[in-house]
Each structure stands twice: as C-alpha cells, then as structure tokens.
Design a protein around this motif. Structure first.
Motif, PDB file in Angstrom:
ATOM      1  N   ASN A 137       0.896  -1.113  -0.205  1.00 38.83           N
ATOM      2  CA  ASN A 137      -0.198   0.192   0.154  1.00 38.83           C
ATOM      3  C   ASN A 137       1.220   1.272  -0.060  1.00 38.83           C
ATOM      4  OD1 ASN A 137      -1.961  -1.378  -0.054  1.00 38.83           O
ATOM      5  ND2 ASN A 137      -2.753  -1.901   2.557  1.00 38.83           N
ATOM      6  N   ARG A 138       2.678   1.249  -0.677  1.00 39.13           N
ATOM      7  CA  ARG A 138       2.756   2.251  -0.844  1.00 39.13           C
ATOM      8  C   ARG A 138       3.462   2.754  -1.856  1.00 39.13           C
ATOM      9  NH1 ARG A 138       3.204   3.624   5.279  1.00 39.13           N
ATOM     10  NH2 ARG A 138       3.854   2.371   6.420  1.00 39.13           N
ATOM     11  N   TYR A 139       3.884   3.778  -2.458  1.00 38.46           N
ATOM     12  CA  TYR A 139       3.412   3.978  -3.231  1.00 38.46           C
ATOM     13  C   TYR A 139       4.748   5.516  -3.729  1.00 38.46           C
ATOM     14  CZ  TYR A 139       0.363   0.748  -5.051  1.00 38.46           C
ATOM     15  OH  TYR A 139       0.261  -0.428  -5.310  1.00 38.46           O
ATOM     16  N   ASN A 174     -11.697   9.371   2.815  1.00 41.74           N
ATOM     17  CA  ASN A 174     -12.943   8.729   1.565  1.00 41.74           C
ATOM     18  C   ASN A 174     -14.338   8.874   2.358  1.00 41.74           C
ATOM     19  OD1 ASN A 174     -14.219   7.749  -0.523  1.00 41.74           O
ATOM     20  ND2 ASN A 174     -13.018   5.622  -0.344  1.00 41.74           N
ATOM     21  N   PRO A 175     -15.227   9.702   2.533  1.00 41.79           N
ATOM     22  CA  PRO A 175     -16.272   9.959   2.598  1.00 41.79           C
ATOM     23  C   PRO A 175     -17.218   8.322   2.731  1.00 41.79           C
ATOM     24  CG  PRO A 175     -16.082  11.529   1.231  1.00 41.79           C
ATOM     25  CD  PRO A 175     -14.785  10.783   1.408  1.00 41.79           C
ATOM     26  N   SER A 176     -17.219   7.639   1.900  1.00 40.81           N
ATOM     27  CA  SER A 176     -17.596   6.545   1.588  1.00 40.81           C
ATOM     28  C   SER A 176     -16.696   5.626   2.557  1.00 40.81           C
ATOM     29  CB  SER A 176     -17.681   6.179   0.490  1.00 40.81           C
ATOM     30  OG  SER A 176     -16.122   5.824   0.103  1.00 40.81           O
ATOM     31  N   GLY A 177     -15.773   5.704   2.414  1.00 39.90           N
ATOM     32  CA  GLY A 177     -14.915   4.302   3.388  1.00 39.90           C
ATOM     33  C   GLY A 177     -15.386   3.386   2.633  1.00 39.90           C
ATOM     34  N   LYS A 178     -15.253   3.468   0.774  1.00 38.66           N
ATOM     35  CA  LYS A 178     -15.595   1.661   0.327  1.00 38.66           C
ATOM     36  C   LYS A 178     -14.366   1.590  -0.468  1.00 38.66           C
ATOM     37  CE  LYS A 178     -18.708  -0.193  -3.381  1.00 38.66           C
ATOM     38  NZ  LYS A 178     -19.743   0.335  -4.028  1.00 38.66           N
ATOM     39  N   ASN A 179     -13.576   0.556  -0.636  1.00 40.43           N
ATOM     40  CA  ASN A 179     -11.990   0.059  -0.862  1.00 40.43           C
ATOM     41  C   ASN A 179     -11.264   0.496   0.069  1.00 40.43           C
ATOM     42  OD1 ASN A 179     -13.947  -1.219  -3.018  1.00 40.43           O
ATOM     43  ND2 ASN A 179     -13.535   0.802  -4.102  1.00 40.43           N
ATOM     44  N   GLY A 213      -8.942   6.089   3.040  1.00 40.42           N
ATOM     45  CA  GLY A 213      -8.234   7.363   2.546  1.00 40.42           C
ATOM     46  C   GLY A 213      -6.632   7.397   2.133  1.00 40.42           C
ATOM     47  N   LEU A 214      -6.231   8.582   2.182  1.00 39.20           N
ATOM     48  CA  LEU A 214      -4.391   8.489   1.565  1.00 39.20           C
ATOM     49  C   LEU A 214      -3.877   9.469   2.263  1.00 39.20           C
ATOM     50  CD1 LEU A 214      -5.768   9.177  -2.569  1.00 39.20           C
ATOM     51  CD2 LEU A 214      -4.860   6.928  -1.916  1.00 39.20           C
ATOM     52  N   ASN A 215      -2.460   9.094   2.844  1.00 42.04           N
ATOM     53  CA  ASN A 215      -1.432   9.537   3.006  1.00 42.04           C
ATOM     54  C   ASN A 215      -0.201  10.023   1.895  1.00 42.04           C
ATOM     55  OD1 ASN A 215      -2.986   9.718   5.388  1.00 42.04           O
ATOM     56  ND2 ASN A 215      -1.808   8.273   6.491  1.00 42.04           N
ATOM     57  N   VAL A 268      -4.165   4.196   2.564  1.00 47.64           N
ATOM     58  CA  VAL A 268      -4.720   3.202   4.401  1.00 47.64           C
ATOM     59  C   VAL A 268      -6.036   2.344   3.879  1.00 47.64           C
ATOM     60  CG1 VAL A 268      -5.703   4.233   6.468  1.00 47.64           C
ATOM     61  CG2 VAL A 268      -4.000   5.790   4.963  1.00 47.64           C
ATOM     62  N   PRO A 269      -6.154   1.265   4.080  1.00 47.91           N
ATOM     63  CA  PRO A 269      -7.143   0.196   4.065  1.00 47.91           C
ATOM     64  C   PRO A 269      -7.999   0.132   4.769  1.00 47.91           C
ATOM     65  CG  PRO A 269      -5.042  -0.770   5.163  1.00 47.91           C
ATOM     66  CD  PRO A 269      -4.908   0.768   4.761  1.00 47.91           C
ATOM     67  N   THR A 270      -9.136  -0.272   4.170  1.00 48.55           N
ATOM     68  CA  THR A 270     -10.469   0.436   5.017  1.00 48.55           C
ATOM     69  C   THR A 270     -10.327  -1.320   6.437  1.00 48.55           C
ATOM     70  OG1 THR A 270     -11.619  -1.752   4.115  1.00 48.55           O
ATOM     71  CG2 THR A 270     -11.986   0.865   3.599  1.00 48.55           C
ATOM     72  N   GLN A 271     -10.983  -0.618   7.264  1.00 52.63           N
ATOM     73  CA  GLN A 271     -10.894  -1.507   8.364  1.00 52.63           C
ATOM     74  C   GLN A 271     -12.018  -2.119   8.742  1.00 52.63           C
ATOM     75  OE1 GLN A 271      -8.400  -2.630  10.803  1.00 52.63           O
ATOM     76  NE2 GLN A 271      -6.900  -0.654   9.572  1.00 52.63           N
ATOM     77  N   GLN A 272     -12.446  -3.480   8.224  1.00 54.94           N
ATOM     78  CA  GLN A 272     -13.717  -4.798   8.169  1.00 54.94           C
ATOM     79  C   GLN A 272     -13.641  -5.091   9.423  1.00 54.94           C
ATOM     80  OE1 GLN A 272     -14.755  -6.126   4.554  1.00 54.94           O
ATOM     81  NE2 GLN A 272     -14.138  -4.712   3.913  1.00 54.94           N
TER      82      GLN A 272
END
Length: 135
Positions: free
Chosen positions: A50-52, A92-97, A100-102, A115-119
C-alpha cells in the motif's frame, strides 16, 4: 455558381458527438493506475504494501489529487508540518475500498500510502465441549 455563404439557407449548428469529449477525458486518465479503488499518478512506483513513490514533487502531487478528488467531497487535513516533513491525509467519506490517502514528503521524496479500510471482523466463537454427565 453560388457558395454556401451566398445562400439564404440557414445552417444550424450540429453538436459533435459526446464521444469526442469522452475520448479526451479517457486520454487524460488512461495512464492513471487504480489500486484498491484509489487513483495513483502516472509513473508511481510500488515500494511496499500500500505504499507508492510519486514521480512529482509534493505540491504537484497535491494538485493532481485536487483534480482527481475534489476538496468539497474528500476532506483533507494536515497531519505533520515540520522542517523537512510535510504530510496531508485525504479522507474517503464513503469508506468503500480504502479509508483514505496519506501523502507525505520526507528526505526529498514524495510517498503515497493507501489507508486500507478496517473491516469489522466478527470473532469466531469457539464451541466448548459440554461435560458429559454420568448417571
């Protein structure tokens, strides 16, 4: 011989098909890579999970994300602003997928962390063996 300008006939404007506008939009975003629902700038290199690494400087990367994710729909907040380190979080307000992004700059290098979602993981209940009653 009469030319088109000499005639009294009216020619109405015919709009070009929507395809030309869609093609121009597709060309602008065709090279963009999408990872976990988050769009990355062209030329981003993966450096970890998740890092680029962004190919541009910090301000150019923020300008790119302003055009991709509008500030009205995707709120931003400054995480760190110290000498040599800058960081911004895009929610990301929808929290889908993705949550957010840092985007941060350190050691003259711009990085993007998705930033991955915390399922919500439901804990698995273990069934305990019931003791057998002897008669």
């Amino acid at each position: 011989m009469t030319r088109a300008l000499d005639t009294m006939r009216r020619h109405f404007y015919k709009a070009r098909p929507l395809g030309a506008a869609m093609f121009a939009l597709w060309v602008a975003t065709a090279g963009a890579e999408v990872v976990s629902g988050a769009q990355l700038p062209d030329g981003s290199q993966k450096v970890g999970e998740n890092r680029y690494r962004a190919p541009r400087d910090f301000e150019a990367t923020l300008d790119y994300y302003r055009s991709v994710y509008s500030t009205s729909s995707y709120p931003r907040r400054q995480i760190v602003n110290q000498p040599g380190v800058k960081a911004v979080h895009i929610s990301n307000p929808s929290g889908k997928n993705f949550a957010g992004l840092n985007i941060y700059e350190a050691n003259e290098e711009v990085r993007i962390y998705i930033v991955p979602t915390q399922q919500a993981v439901k804990p698995v209940k273990k069934q305990e063996a019931k003791p057998v009653k002897k008669k």
